[in-house]
Design an enzyme around this catalytic site. Structure first.
Site, PDB file in Angstrom:
ATOM      1  N   THR A   1       0.838  -1.204   0.000  1.00 28.09           N
ATOM      2  CA  THR A   1       0.000   0.000   0.000  1.00 28.09           C
ATOM      3  C   THR A   1       0.869   1.249   0.000  1.00 28.09           C
ATOM      4  OG1 THR A   1      -1.389  -1.247   1.516  1.00 28.09           O
ATOM      5  CG2 THR A   1      -1.995   1.047   1.128  1.00 28.09           C
TER       6      THR A   1
ATOM      7  N   GLU B   1      11.267  -2.263  -2.279  1.00 21.70           N
ATOM      8  CA  GLU B   1      10.694  -3.021  -1.172  1.00 21.70           C
ATOM      9  C   GLU B   1      11.787  -3.925  -0.609  1.00 21.70           C
ATOM     10  OE1 GLU B   1       7.230  -5.085  -2.474  1.00 21.70           O
ATOM     11  OE2 GLU B   1       6.638  -5.666  -0.457  1.00 21.70           O
TER      12      GLU B   1
HETATM   13  N1  DCP Z   1      10.280 -13.756   2.225  1.00 25.77           N
HETATM   14  C1  DCP Z   1      11.258 -14.662   2.640  1.00 25.77           C
HETATM   15  N2  DCP Z   1      12.564 -14.299   2.606  1.00 25.77           N
HETATM   16  C2  DCP Z   1      12.930 -13.062   2.220  1.00 25.77           C
HETATM   17  C3  DCP Z   1      11.966 -12.122   1.833  1.00 25.77           C
HETATM   18  C4  DCP Z   1      10.624 -12.501   1.851  1.00 25.77           C
HETATM   19  O1  DCP Z   1      10.930 -15.779   3.019  1.00 25.77           O
HETATM   20  N3  DCP Z   1      14.230 -12.761   2.208  1.00 25.77           N
HETATM   21  C5  DCP Z   1       8.858 -14.168   2.165  1.00 25.77           C
HETATM   22  C6  DCP Z   1       7.978 -13.627   3.261  1.00 25.77           C
HETATM   23  C7  DCP Z   1       6.620 -13.576   2.602  1.00 25.77           C
HETATM   24  C8  DCP Z   1       6.912 -13.349   1.134  1.00 25.77           C
HETATM   25  O2  DCP Z   1       8.296 -13.681   0.952  1.00 25.77           O
HETATM   26  O3  DCP Z   1       5.964 -14.808   2.737  1.00 25.77           O
HETATM   27  C9  DCP Z   1       6.614 -11.926   0.678  1.00 25.77           C
HETATM   28  O4  DCP Z   1       7.114 -11.080   1.635  1.00 25.77           O
HETATM   29  P1  DCP Z   1       6.640  -9.653   2.057  1.00 25.77           P
HETATM   30  O5  DCP Z   1       5.890  -9.622   3.292  1.00 25.77           O
HETATM   31  O6  DCP Z   1       7.904  -8.911   2.039  1.00 25.77           O
HETATM   32  O7  DCP Z   1       5.781  -9.064   0.866  1.00 25.77           O
HETATM   33  P2  DCP Z   1       4.329  -8.632   0.972  1.00 25.77           P
HETATM   34  O8  DCP Z   1       3.826  -8.334  -0.403  1.00 25.77           O
HETATM   35  O9  DCP Z   1       3.643  -9.712   1.694  1.00 25.77           O
HETATM   36  O10 DCP Z   1       4.434  -7.304   1.864  1.00 25.77           O
HETATM   37  P3  DCP Z   1       3.258  -6.402   2.416  1.00 25.77           P
HETATM   38  O11 DCP Z   1       2.158  -7.280   2.866  1.00 25.77           O
HETATM   39  O12 DCP Z   1       3.891  -5.630   3.543  1.00 25.77           O
HETATM   40  O13 DCP Z   1       2.844  -5.528   1.295  1.00 25.77           O
END
Ligand code: DCP
Length: 224
Positions: free
Chosen positions: A30, A98
């Site tokens: 977001t 990100e």
């Molecule tokens: N992940 C991981 N190892 C990393 C980076 C991320 O295992 N080095 C995993 C964690 C989540 C998925 O990848 O299951 C995506 O991570 P994010 O929470 O960073 O991405 P989102 O889109 O879910 O973020 P948000 O909900 O804050 O928008």
């Protein structure tokens, strides 16, 4: 011709790099969507679609199913894709990404290792890679924006969004990730690559958008 010149100029002289951090489901998407609409910022989202599908394989799902076996596989690939993000050429004066190469290592790899879900040899090999990259390749970050949430809020948001791979994540996992973020970004247990701007992020969407508005100028002053 002008556009090309501008692009060359900004990529050589005056770019500022902002890295957005926060627990899983803390609301990074977001926030990025908000700043995507702002002039002068180019936003690069986390390459999660690649982690879910690399030539037909899903290392993210594999890691959640069996972290001890597949943690190294996912994190090696995350490290590569994050490096690609850091290196991606852009034209705008600000680039917002990100997470970062640093949070992949200091938070996710660290968590796998400390929880006994990554064999020491895998951890050491990833560390060697990380050290080599950060010593030999310039990874510019001017500002870290930290979306600070409680693990409970993230757990609730995670349940609501219902991403298939993440159904197995317990609250304790989010608590460990949270603690590592706090240790790093608030208690400064590991050297920080840039100053940190903390944004409290437990609020509802409306309040979050207001906060982004309030912090916009501060964020756009990054590196100046
Ligand atoms: N992940 C991981 N190892 C990393 C980076 C991320 O295992 N080095 C995993 C964690 C989540 C998925 O990848 O299951 C995506 O991570 P994010 O929470 O960073 O991405 P989102 O889109 O879910 O973020 P948000 O909900 O804050 O928008």
């Amino acid at each position: 011709h002008d556009a090309l010149q501008h692009c060359l100029f900004s990529s050589l002289f005056s770019q500022n790099f902002i890295s957005l951090k926060g627990n899983i489901a803390s609301g990074k998407t977001t926030c990025l969507e908000y700043f995507r609409k702002t002039n002068n910022i180019e936003v690069l989202t986390e390459p999660i679609s690649k982690w879910r599908n690399v030539r037909g394989h899903n290392p993210l799902a594999l890691m959640y199913q069996n972290p001890e076996r597949w943690g190294l596989t996912l994190q090696t690939y995350v490290q590569l894709t994050m490096l690609e993000q850091h290196q991606a050429p852009i034209c705008a004066p600000f680039k917002m990404i990100e997470r970062s190469l640093f949070s992949a290592k200091y938070i996710f790899v660290e968590n796998l290792y400390r929880s006994g879900n990554m064999p020491e040899v895998d951890y050491v090999v990833l560390t060697e890679w990380f050290d080599w990259i950060t010593t030999n390749i310039h990874i510019p970050i001017d500002l870290i924006v930290y979306l600070q949430t409680s693990p409970e809020t993230c757990y609730e948001r995670l349940r609501l969004r219902c991403r298939e791979e993440e159904k197995v994540i317990p609250l304790e996992y989010l608590e460990s990730i949270h603690q590592l973020y706090e240790d790093w970004l608030i208690n400064r247990s590991i050297p920080l690559p840039a100053p940190v701007l903390v944004i409290p992020a437990d609020h509802d969407l409306q309040k979050m958008l207001l906060q982004y508005e309030e912090h916009r100028d501060r964020i756009l002053a990054a590196g100046c």
